[in-house]
Enzyme design. Structure first.
Site, PDB file in Angstrom:
ATOM      1  CG  ASP A   1      37.378  32.855  47.488  1.00  0.00           C
ATOM      2  OD1 ASP A   1      37.092  33.835  48.209  1.00  0.00           O
ATOM      3  OD2 ASP A   1      38.030  32.967  46.432  1.00  0.00           O
TER       4      ASP A   1
ATOM      5  CE  LYS B   1      38.965  41.397  44.335  1.00  0.00           C
ATOM      6  NZ  LYS B   1      40.214  40.654  44.506  1.00  0.00           N
TER       7      LYS B   1
END
Length: 378
Positions: A174, A199
């Site tokens: 990730d 994000k």
């Protein structure tokens, strides 16, 4: 010709429109497409759950920035994660996850995938021996966050890739906190890169999305099948907004890092702060590993104070730092992970300390951010 990161961010998958010359890719806001004949869709486009030109542009750009062969975009980061689990695992398989994984990822494993028959073990992935002990004969994936959310732990991607491959497992990284600008896990041996594009990739807190990037064609084909079969794709406008954010990722990340470094240094000297978790600080246990595999150290800073009540009070007193979940936008955010983003991990081995505060450091004037923290900590 080999291009630099910022050139790819602006041009990969984004050629001028051949009909009009528009330099910005169009938003193909359509659900279906006229076909030239039965069984002969034009350029392969038949239905936008399966393929859409705007989403294709985003997927091509993401793959290019991560140094991968195939990129796939989804409606959210968790949709990307769920699709990966369904494609790469079967009921009865096992996964090793970080002992401080993102709360949503932990919830996916513990409340959803576990009911499907997938088992998991949490391990301190910066400890290679502990990671090896967590692996079982049926381990299919080692799931890595580096830096982790919210404790900013660092795992050695190249070493863990070797550990995974020794046991015929895949290494999933990730890369949300680092972004492709700061870290490229595929080049270090990872098999799959995961993003919440909500994000840093999107960068403006105005769109939700997720992505997977891989190099293996067989795995890519399985992921593409599941992407279509499960259908958790974002719309064309979501893809367009995310692609717009990608174009400025490099310059934004530089400012995020500049500001975060100043704030981490300030907090490390503050008498009311017991510890600062930021891999850019030399005293951070993962500092050397982060320096080896990251361009810089990111825009996320966590710190601990004396107790939970103080941490909550600091979050509530902040003014310029907006009290809110998520991260990676141009504006600075502050949150209390124990009660907010990681509440789903309460009572588990992954429970977050109550005295922890997490900052997503934005790109505002850093002196204004420092002044806000000063009054919040007063």
């Amino acid at each position: 010709m080999t291009y630099g990161f910022d050139t790819l961010a602006i041009h990969a998958g984004q050629d001028p429109d051949p009909r009009t010359g528009a330099v910005v890719p169009p938003i193909f806001q359509t659900s279906t497409y006229a076909q030239d004949a039965v069984g002969a869709p034009r350029l392969g486009y038949e239905y936008s759950r399966t393929t859409n030109p705007t989403r294709d542009a985003l997927q091509d750009c993401l793959a290019s920035l991560e140094g991968g062969r195939t990129g796939l975009a989804f409606a959210s980061g968790l949709a990307a994660e769920d699709t990966l689990l369904r494609a790469a695992c079967r009921p009865g398989d096992h996964v090793v996850i970080p002992n401080d994984a993102y709360g949503g990822t932990f919830r996916l494993f513990s409340k959803v995938a576990e009911r499907w028959g997938l088992t998991w073990t949490a391990a301190h992935l910066s400890n290679v021996d502990e990671t090896r002990r967590a692996i079982r004969d049926n381990t299919r994936l080692i799931w890595v966050e580096t830096p982790t959310n919210p404790l900013l732990g660092i795992a050695d991607i190249a070493t863990l890739a070797q550990v995974a491959h020794e046991r015929d497992a895949l290494l999933v990284v990730d890369n949300t906190f680092a972004s492709p600008y700061l870290q490229q896990p595929l080049a270090l041996g990872a098999d799959v890169v995961v993003h919440s594009t909500t994000k840093y990739v999107g960068g403006h807190s105005d769109v939700v999305g997720g992505a997977l990037v891989v190099n293996d064609d067989e795995l890519a084909a399985s992921l593409r099948f599941h992407q279509n079969a499960m259908g958790a794709v974002g719309g064309p406008f979501d893809a367009w907004l995310t692609l717009r954010g990608l174009r400025t990722l490099g310059v934004r990340m530089e400012r995020h890092c500049d500001n975060a470094e100043r704030i981490a240094e300030y907090l490390s000297r503050h008498p009311k702060v017991s510890s600062v978790l930021y891999p850019g600080l030399p005293e951070h246990p993962g500092h050397e590993t982060a320096a080896k595999q990251m361009r810089r150290f990111g825009g996320m800073v966590s710190f601990r104070v004396t107790d939970e009540d103080t941490a909550v009070a600091v979050c509530n007193r902040a003014r310029l730092f907006i009290l809110g979940e998520s991260l990676g936008g141009v504006e600075s955010l502050i949150e209390h992970p124990h009660r907010m983003t990681h509440a789903s991990a309460a009572g588990s081995a992954l429970e977050v300390p109550g005295d922890l505060v997490r900052l997503s450091v934005g790109i505002e004037t850093v002196d204004d951010l420092l002044a806000d923290l000063e009054q919040a900590l007063a």
